[in-house]
Scaffold this motif. Structure first.
Motif, short mmCIF file in Angstrom:
data_model
loop_
_atom_site.label_atom_id
_atom_site.label_comp_id
_atom_site.label_asym_id
_atom_site.label_seq_id
_atom_site.Cartn_x
_atom_site.Cartn_y
_atom_site.Cartn_z
N UNK A 1 9.77 1.37 -7.19
CA UNK A 1 11.05 0.89 -6.16
C UNK A 1 11.69 -0.59 -6.74
N UNK A 2 12.77 -0.38 -6.69
CA UNK A 2 13.52 -1.61 -6.85
C UNK A 2 14.71 -1.33 -8.04
N UNK B 1 -0.12 11.68 -8.74
CA UNK B 1 0.87 12.85 -8.52
C UNK B 1 2.03 12.18 -7.72
N UNK B 2 1.35 11.41 -6.94
CA UNK B 2 2.42 10.66 -5.65
C UNK B 2 3.43 9.90 -6.49
N UNK B 3 2.96 9.19 -7.35
CA UNK B 3 3.67 8.01 -8.12
C UNK B 3 4.81 8.83 -8.95
N UNK B 4 4.20 9.93 -9.60
CA UNK B 4 5.27 10.88 -10.43
C UNK B 4 6.44 11.32 -9.65
N UNK B 5 5.96 11.83 -8.29
CA UNK B 5 6.86 11.98 -7.46
C UNK B 5 8.03 10.93 -7.06
N UNK B 6 7.34 9.86 -7.05
CA UNK B 6 8.34 8.90 -6.32
C UNK B 6 8.96 8.15 -7.51
N UNK C 1 15.89 -4.13 -10.17
CA UNK C 1 16.15 -5.14 -11.19
C UNK C 1 14.95 -5.35 -11.90
N UNK C 2 14.73 -5.78 -13.13
CA UNK C 2 13.43 -6.07 -13.53
C UNK C 2 12.65 -7.12 -13.13
N UNK C 3 13.47 -7.89 -12.29
CA UNK C 3 12.52 -9.11 -11.77
C UNK C 3 11.74 -9.05 -10.45
N UNK C 4 12.08 -7.56 -9.73
CA UNK C 4 11.48 -7.12 -8.63
C UNK C 4 10.45 -5.98 -9.04
N UNK C 5 10.40 -5.61 -10.15
CA UNK C 5 9.81 -4.52 -10.50
C UNK C 5 8.69 -4.73 -11.41
N UNK C 6 7.52 -3.74 -11.46
CA UNK C 6 6.42 -4.02 -12.16
C UNK C 6 6.25 -3.04 -13.16
N UNK C 7 5.49 -3.20 -14.16
CA UNK C 7 5.31 -2.21 -15.26
C UNK C 7 3.98 -1.45 -14.99
N UNK C 8 3.27 -1.83 -13.77
CA UNK C 8 1.86 -1.28 -13.58
C UNK C 8 1.77 -1.20 -12.10
N UNK D 1 0.74 -1.23 -0.10
CA UNK D 1 0.00 -0.03 -0.16
C UNK D 1 0.78 1.12 0.06
N UNK D 2 2.06 1.25 0.18
CA UNK D 2 2.82 2.19 0.22
C UNK D 2 3.31 2.65 -1.25
N UNK D 3 3.25 4.12 -1.61
CA UNK D 3 3.42 4.34 -3.07
C UNK D 3 4.83 4.44 -3.31
N UNK D 4 5.73 4.88 -2.18
CA UNK D 4 7.14 5.16 -2.41
C UNK D 4 7.84 3.55 -2.62
#
Lengths: 297, 461
Positions: free
Chosen positions: B288-289, B307-312, B291-298, B279-282
């Motif tokens: 956050x992350x 806006x908060x996502x854009x900031x983070x 390498x690609x295997x721990x990151x999501x495209x969505x 639930x944390x945007x940051x």
């Protein structure tokens, strides 16, 4: 006026006044809330609306609740593994620190430090980062040539061990207690053993350990109770995840009380915990006569 | 003599320690007030300046949940109000979402709720049934709280039983924020109103092309399931006393995403989430992350969180937003009156509370500080006047709401009944089991159907 003077100069009056700050606090913040919680444990209560008395309903729900058993299992595993490990560790370090050198004071302080800070939220967060996939532990393993990208907290088998290691690391207070009782063992016993030609190992098992049993017992009881009440580690680091494999009893109690608002049920869980701890402590005391040496020196 | 001395000593030590308690109590006041609420804080200031309270002014506690951006802007807006209305000051208290509700419930039990508090649609019903919120209708009628520029539908959504208990601060919609840099790299186009099958296809393609994985709000996905269930003839997941679905069948596609995703490798390994705060945007795998295997495209979220996502987001990551995938997007999409504000019954000064909500709703000054962080302002006049001062990403959100969601959406579900939080937890637990391979999607769906219905029935009693 005279009566007042008389009352004021009585011995017990001073005692009562001196203890008042404690007794008031104890009654107000321990006994009263405990009474209220006992009442809630027989109620359906969701904090927002007034409690409704339901008798033994909460306890009946509990015995059919799978998560309840799971959390008991996790808590027992944690307590029965981390406490003995911690005590062994504490004893080992205490024996090492028994020799007096220039640095002893520093080492004692250094080893005691984790007990003070180890229970804090900051250390819990630090621990979480250390055991992350890209954390220090994996980086260290990689540095010595083991290509480890293991998610320690994400695996149902290893997550609980991360918490156990954190608990074992906080061995300082047991260590201090061991240290002081090690010092009380009279040197004459060891000298006599030397004359008889005993080696270090048999001296440890024949003299040190038996004479330490009262201290071991004390530490065991205290740490066991602490082990059952552990909360921060699980709450901050894992939140009971993954798959409830680190769901401590206290965390489950918290979830029921303050996340699902089954506060009556939470209170019932708390009282069952009290009964369990009481029972374990009684059992420990029952075994006392078999292994604790209580004779004089 | 000695005894007397002892008694005097005892008495004075006690007095000193009590005084010390008092001292530390007030210095720790801001922290304590976090849980204990306004009564203590008003009592503290009340002691020093009783005259203030008599005038209907003084210190009001305002509580909300949110991120860093919101905390700063809200505090600034409150300060501005104090500046415009001398004599009124605020104690702003903020926390993360889950802590917020714990604090609020405890404060409610102690009859020490903050004067003005941020309410959520999910909890509104519960708080109103327990008589914890002030009926704002009289203040609307006497003009203290002006809602002339707001649509009746929006005001109606903050009402229970025909009485207005809360005013939304902004309008939101479910939004799927995605990494445009990655989708462009993978050569896929994300269109609005995707179906779930299309979403899965896209996820697979992106994984093949870039190695970047997918996350469908792991651990906090109850809202997504709810929206998907709406796609089945507008079914309401959290119905009164039961789950509003025809059969367990309706849950299967949801759990299938996790089952197949983890099995085929395009969904982030569940272990990764153990290291993050759900639930944390940051800490969202979208931003956050390393390498690609721990990151999501969505990331699945609400439109105001864009806006908060854009900031983070790290430098060079371009984000865009679209609707959540569903079997029938028109039925699933909805406008959410977000971030309701209510006045609590524990407030000594509900009039100032109502005035504050009015300021929030109608003042351009205030909204120029808040900058639609909680969603599009509900007053059409303010929304229009505010538009030029908004950033590009905020304007994107407004056009998303007005052009994408509004023409293609249905009425929001009624406020959730009791039991929804426990069922939400069940959903996430089952999802976890599916990801760890302990249950199949079908088994999880079946369990959710039987156990969820049991919980809802239990709670409705």
């Amino acid at each position: 006026m005279n009566l007042f003077k008389k009352a004021m100069s009585r011995e017990s009056t001073a005692g009562i006044i001196f203890t008042l700050p404690f007794t008031v606090g104890f009654l107000l913040f321990m006994i009263v809330p405990m009474g209220i919680s006992l009442y809630y444990s027989f109620c359906k209560y969701d904090i927002l609306s007034p409690p409704v008395f339901t008798g033994l309903e909460n306890f009946r729900t509990m015995f059919a609740d799978e998560t309840f058993y799971k959390s008991i299992k996790v808590t027992f595993f944690f307590a029965f593994v981390s406490v003995p490990l911690r005590l062994i560790f504490a004893l080992l370090v205490a024996m090492l620190l028994l020799k007096t050198t220039k640095m002893t004071g520093f080492y004692r302080a250094a080893y005691y430090l984790p007990s003070i800070i180890g229970g804090s939220v900051a250390v819990a967060i630090l621990w979480k980062r250390m055991f992350a996939t890209d954390g220090v532990i994996n980086k260290l393993l990689q540095a010595v040539g083991i290509d480890c990208k293991f998610s320690w907290l994400g695996d149902t088998k290893t997550a609980i061990w991360v918490l156990i290691i954190l608990a074992v690391w906080q061995f300082g207070s047991s260590m201090l207690i061991f240290l002081s009782s090690l010092k009380q063992i009279p040197m004459s016993l060891y000298e006599a053993a030397n004359v008889d030609g005993a080696n270090g190992i048999s001296k440890f098992f024949k003299i040190t350990l038996p004479l330490l049993t009262p201290t071991i017992f004390f530490n065991l009881v205290m740490q066991m109770i602490n082990g059952f009440l552990a909360f921060t580690q699980s709450y901050i680091i894992t939140q009971g995840k993954p798959m409830n494999s680190t769901l401590f009893y206290t965390v489950y109690m918290y979830q029921q009380s303050f996340e699902f608002y089954n506060t009556g049920y939470g209170a019932a869980l708390a009282w069952v915990m009290l009964a369990i701890i009481g029972l374990i402590t009684l059992l420990l005391f029952a075994t006392k006569k078999f292994w604790v040496y209580e004779g004089g020196l | 003599m000695k005894k007397k001395l002892a008694v005097i000593l005892a008495a004075s030590t006690m007095a000193a320690s009590l005084a010390a308690c008092g001292g530390s109590g007030s210095s720790g006041g801001t922290e304590a007030a976090g849980t204990a609420g306004n009564k203590e804080t008003t009592a503290q200031t009340g002691g020093g300046a009783p005259a203030q309270e008599a005038g209907g002014e003084g210190l009001l506690t305002v509580a909300w949940w949110g991120n860093q951006t919101r905390n700063e802007r809200t505090q600034a807006a409150l300060d501005k109000y104090s500046e415009l209305n001398p004599g009124v000051s605020f104690d702003g208290q903020f926390s993360e979402w889950s802590d917020y509700w714990n604090k609020l419930a405890t404060a409610a039990a102690g009859h020490s709720l903050p004067d003005v508090l941020q309410m959520d649609y999910a909890y509104l019903d519960q708080y109103v049934t327990n008589n914890l919120l002030v009926d704002l209708t009289p203040y609307i009628e006497d003009g203290t709280l002006n809602v002339d520029d707001c649509s009746q539908d929006i005001i109606g959504s903050g009402s229970v039983g025909g009485k207005v208990y809360s005013i939304p601060i902004g309008i939101n919609a479910p939004a799927m924020v995605y990494n445009k840099t990655i989708t462009a790299q993978a050569g896929v186009e994300i269109k609005d109103n995707m179906t779930l099958d299309e979403f899965v296809e896209v996820s697979k393609k992106i994984y093949q092309e870039t190695g970047c994985k997918t996350n469908m709000a792991y651990g906090v996905s109850q809202e997504i399931l709810q929206a998907m269930i709406r796609g089945y003839d507008g079914h309401v997941l959290f119905d009164n006393g039961k789950l509003g679905v025809d059969s367990a069948e309706e849950f299967i596609p949801f759990f299938k995403v996790y089952e197949e995703g983890v099995k085929e490798g395009w969904y982030i390994e569940p272990g990764v989430f153990a290291e993050l705060t759900p639930g944390s945007i940051e800490q969202d795998p979208l931003v956050y992350g390393s390498s690609p295997e721990t990151m999501s495209w969505v990331a699945f979220c609400w439109s105001n969180q864009f806006a908060a996502f854009n900031n983070a987001a790290p430098e060079g990551m371009e984000l865009d937003l679209t609707t959540w995938p569903s079997k029938d997007p028109k039925l699933s999409n909805f406008l959410k009156p977000a971030q309701l504000f209510s006045v609590s019954v524990d407030s000594k000064d509900p009039v100032t509370g109502a005035r504050l909500i009015d300021y929030w709703t109608n003042s351009l000054d205030c909204n120029q500080i808040l900058l639609a962080e909680r969603g599009v302002p509900i007053s059409s006049k303010v929304a229009e006047e505010l538009a030029p001062s908004l950033s590009e990403s905020d304007q994107k959100v407004i056009s998303f709401i007005n052009e994408v969601v509004t023409p293609n959406s249905s009425q929001i579900n009624p406020p959730y009944p009791n039991g929804s939080s426990e069922v939400s937890d069940l959903i996430n637990k089952l999802e976890e089991k599916v990801c760890y391979g302990e249950l199949t999607a079908e088994e999880a769906a079946e369990q959710l159907f039987t156990e969820g219905n049991k919980i809802m029935a239990e709670k409705a009693k």
